[in-house]
Scaffold this active site. Sequence first.
Site, PDB file in Angstrom:
ATOM      1  N   ARG A  23      74.527  32.556  55.106  1.00 48.24           N
ATOM      2  CA  ARG A  23      75.294  32.017  56.229  1.00 48.24           C
ATOM      3  C   ARG A  23      76.789  31.873  55.976  1.00 48.24           C
ATOM      4  O   ARG A  23      77.555  31.742  56.927  1.00 48.24           O
ATOM      5  CB  ARG A  23      74.713  30.659  56.631  1.00 48.24           C
ATOM      6  CG  ARG A  23      73.308  30.752  57.189  1.00 48.24           C
ATOM      7  CD  ARG A  23      72.684  29.383  57.366  1.00 48.24           C
ATOM      8  NE  ARG A  23      72.473  28.721  56.084  1.00 48.24           N
ATOM      9  CZ  ARG A  23      72.021  27.477  55.952  1.00 48.24           C
ATOM     10  NH1 ARG A  23      71.749  26.764  57.032  1.00 48.24           N
ATOM     11  NH2 ARG A  23      71.841  26.948  54.761  1.00 48.24           N
ATOM     12  N   ARG A  59      72.400  39.494  61.278  1.00 52.01           N
ATOM     13  CA  ARG A  59      71.216  38.698  61.608  1.00 52.01           C
ATOM     14  C   ARG A  59      71.115  38.329  63.084  1.00 52.01           C
ATOM     15  O   ARG A  59      70.079  37.826  63.535  1.00 52.01           O
ATOM     16  CB  ARG A  59      71.249  37.377  60.819  1.00 52.01           C
ATOM     17  CG  ARG A  59      70.521  37.323  59.487  1.00 52.01           C
ATOM     18  CD  ARG A  59      69.013  37.158  59.582  1.00 52.01           C
ATOM     19  NE  ARG A  59      68.546  36.217  60.589  1.00 52.01           N
ATOM     20  CZ  ARG A  59      68.453  34.909  60.428  1.00 52.01           C
ATOM     21  NH1 ARG A  59      68.814  34.357  59.291  1.00 52.01           N
ATOM     22  NH2 ARG A  59      67.998  34.149  61.401  1.00 52.01           N
TER      23      ARG A  59
END
Length: 353
Positions: free
Chosen positions: A41, A50
């Site tokens: 992330r 993603r």
Amino acid sequence: MTLSATHPLVDGRTSSSPLISAYRGERPSRRPVWFMRQAGRSLPEYRQLRQGTAMLDSCLDPAMASEITLQPVRRHDVDAAIFFSDIVIPLKLAGVDVDIVPGTGPVLGSPIRTAADVAALPELTDEALEPIRQAVALTVAELGSTPLIGFAGAPFTLAAYMVEGKPSRDHLGPRTMMHSDPETWGALTRWAADASGKFLRAQLEAGASAAQLFDSWAGSLGLADYVAHVAPASGRALDFVRGLGAPLIHFGTGTSELLVAMHDVGVDVVGVDYRLPLDEANRRLGGTVPLQGNIDPALLSAPWEVLEAHVLEVLKAGAGAPGHVVNLGHGVPPETDPAVLTRIVDLIHSVEP
């Protein structure tokens, strides 16, 4: 049980890399560094890739999992890739109803709390692990001399999720079960050990050069409970990959009081979280065990001069161990500026090994 002749550790691609040298207690050509959760992330390229794909689906798409694994190696020049997956993937592949709920974490369709629940658990087959082998093979083909680290969740952490059915702060459910129903607890942790062990073995046989067992929640345990109710299952998981010649690493959070016991399950390297200085960890382990760690993730957002001084202190504290692989004392926080990680890597590589 041996690795193939074309495995990176066997054909020489990674056997003398800085990471593997340090894991083996040898002097590396440069100070090796990688970061737990380096793939994920904190990287804009990860978020873009993603988009619209559920977490577990991304782990089981070999091309996507491989690309995510490679992203931080390209960006940061770290000395290892860590395979992008999740500790509950073995459960998912076995047929257990589990999902990663955004903002929550792993959630099971129904918790595993009785002997009948454990007896009904499906067995993880080697065939089910094929997407993992494919993703590892794709990744290793791109990495060249940079090693890939495989990983799995330790049985206690997996079992804790399974008993609670979701993440927990204090893990009262599994800690109660190990005392109130030790037979069911033993059966559950043996199942979890076999699932994690098969997951690890699939990664190593497909080309990973080292393997790390993560015990994220073992810090909730006292030493006596760990030794009696948890360590045997961790050893059982590692039995699946012993003798392959790949270094094995054991890491937990809040486990300063468990370091010796965590080493004694049979690993080559012990990961140390941010709570304990590496020189003290080295003393507790008798000065004989290569260490990994342990920059405090909280300092990644501090002014550079504060972070730089802290990184240099970590290098100094780790210098007395037989080997030292620099890492964080836990994972990369999602809000981390990737440029800071790149700058840390440059700093570490600039210091004589």
